[in-house]
Design a protein around this motif. Structure first.
Motif, PDB file in Angstrom:
ATOM      1  N   SER A  68       0.822  -1.205   0.000  1.00 38.30           N
ATOM      2  CA  SER A  68       0.000   0.000   0.000  1.00 38.30           C
ATOM      3  C   SER A  68       0.859   1.260   0.000  1.00 38.30           C
ATOM      4  O   SER A  68       0.536   2.253  -0.654  1.00 38.30           O
ATOM      5  N   MET A  81      -6.098   5.512  -0.023  1.00 32.48           N
ATOM      6  CA  MET A  81      -5.041   4.627   0.450  1.00 32.48           C
ATOM      7  C   MET A  81      -5.446   3.897   1.728  1.00 32.48           C
ATOM      8  O   MET A  81      -5.046   2.757   1.953  1.00 32.48           O
ATOM      9  N   SER A  96      -7.529   1.019   0.570  1.00 33.39           N
ATOM     10  CA  SER A  96      -6.676  -0.007  -0.039  1.00 33.39           C
ATOM     11  C   SER A  96      -5.876  -0.764   1.016  1.00 33.39           C
ATOM     12  O   SER A  96      -5.858  -1.997   1.041  1.00 33.39           O
ATOM     13  N   ARG A  97      -5.239  -0.027   1.900  1.00 33.53           N
ATOM     14  CA  ARG A  97      -4.443  -0.681   2.949  1.00 33.53           C
ATOM     15  C   ARG A  97      -5.330  -1.469   3.902  1.00 33.53           C
ATOM     16  O   ARG A  97      -4.993  -2.577   4.327  1.00 33.53           O
ATOM     17  N   GLU A 142       2.012   1.806  -3.500  1.00 31.59           N
ATOM     18  CA  GLU A 142       0.930   2.311  -4.350  1.00 31.59           C
ATOM     19  C   GLU A 142       0.786   3.820  -4.210  1.00 31.59           C
ATOM     20  O   GLU A 142       0.525   4.516  -5.186  1.00 31.59           O
ATOM     21  N   LYS A 143       0.954   4.313  -3.017  1.00 36.95           N
ATOM     22  CA  LYS A 143       0.760   5.743  -2.772  1.00 36.95           C
ATOM     23  C   LYS A 143       1.720   6.586  -3.594  1.00 36.95           C
ATOM     24  O   LYS A 143       1.413   7.718  -3.966  1.00 36.95           O
ATOM     25  N   ASN A 178      -5.399  10.192   0.912  1.00 28.79           N
ATOM     26  CA  ASN A 178      -5.318   9.325   2.088  1.00 28.79           C
ATOM     27  C   ASN A 178      -6.565   8.472   2.269  1.00 28.79           C
ATOM     28  O   ASN A 178      -6.506   7.367   2.823  1.00 28.79           O
TER      29      ASN A 178
END
Length: 260
Positions: free
Chosen positions: A149, A188, A191-192, A152-153, A185
């Protein structure tokens, strides 16, 4: 990984119905309660009961994510029983998930199909292997997925943020003209919050049986401060809490006047 991978993926996510969203919220509520109970029992040194409710919390928030993203039905939930890792294997077969994970896996020189086969093999191992995992292994396993993750950011572009806003307009019935710009954020966290549940499912799912019945290879009386899952309780609890908040934040996302 380029922006088109994520944009294509978001376009493929099924839009959750009102019934599915309600079902998702119900699972979130149950997961939160289980986590609260787990912490209370942990503080009283009732470790076998604490780990049981921790496992239940993980299982329910996983199901909440999968229902919301349209990758599992009520009937399929019943077939899974308590094997939450199996739910992830079903999730990995979804087309849009394959698009994203295949790209992210390349960041770590891994292969999605190989990873899926690895997970299937691990599920066939004796359950006591999972019950005796060390704290070092558990924390390392969790951190590996948090690293994905974080990577990815660094590569997600503004176009992806726009695509995610469009996704929220569809799923949450928000007027596009009133939708504020979304902080990266938020994306993310979602996703995380989901990715980290994969390692959490593997390190917790076997404890639904061992914590309750004295006739297994691992007995309720074996749950003490020497067991890795007990030693990892606080770290796992924080990750589950994060995952719950991340999904709840997406579902309850509404325009805020101060953002307009």
């Amino acid at each position: 990984m380029d922006k088109n991978t994520y944009i294509s993926a978001f376009n493929s996510i099924p839009v959750a119905s009102e019934i599915e969203i309600k079902f998702t919220k119900d699972f979130i509520s149950c997961s939160k309660r289980d986590l609260e109970v787990a912490e209370i029992l942990y503080m009283q040194d009732y470790y076998e009961h604490s780990i049981y409710f921790l496992q239940q919390s993980v299982e329910k928030i996983i199901k909440a994510y999968l229902i919301y993203m349209g990758n599992i039905t009520k009937n399929e939930l019943k077939e899974l029983n308590h094997k939450s890792p199996k739910a992830f294997l079903m999730h990995l077969d979804a087309n849009w998930v394959n698009q994203v994970l295949d790209s992210t896996s390349k960041l770590f020189d891994s292969n999605l199909e190989q990873d899926k086969e690895f997970l299937k093999k691990k599920l066939k191992e004796p359950y006591e292997n999972y019950a005796k995992l060390s704290k070092d292994f558990i924390i390392k396993f969790i951190n590996e997925y948090k690293k994905i993750s974080n990577a990815e950011k660094e590569i997600i572009k503004p176009e992806v943020v726009q695509e995610f806003e469009d996704f929220l307009v569809k799923t949450n019935n928000i007027d596009p003209l009133k939708l504020p710009k979304i902080d990266l954020n938020i994306i993310m966290a979602f996703s995380r919050g989901f990715k980290v549940l994969l390692p959490l499912s593997f390190v917790t799912f076997v404890h639904q049986a061992f914590t309750r019945y004295p006739d297994g290879m691992i007995k309720p009386s074996d749950y003490n401060k020497e067991l890795g899952i007990v030693q990892s309780f606080l770290e796992i609890k924080e990750e589950v809490h994060f995952s719950i908040n991340a999904l709840e934040g997406i579902i309850n996302y509404k325009p805020n006047s101060q953002n307009l």
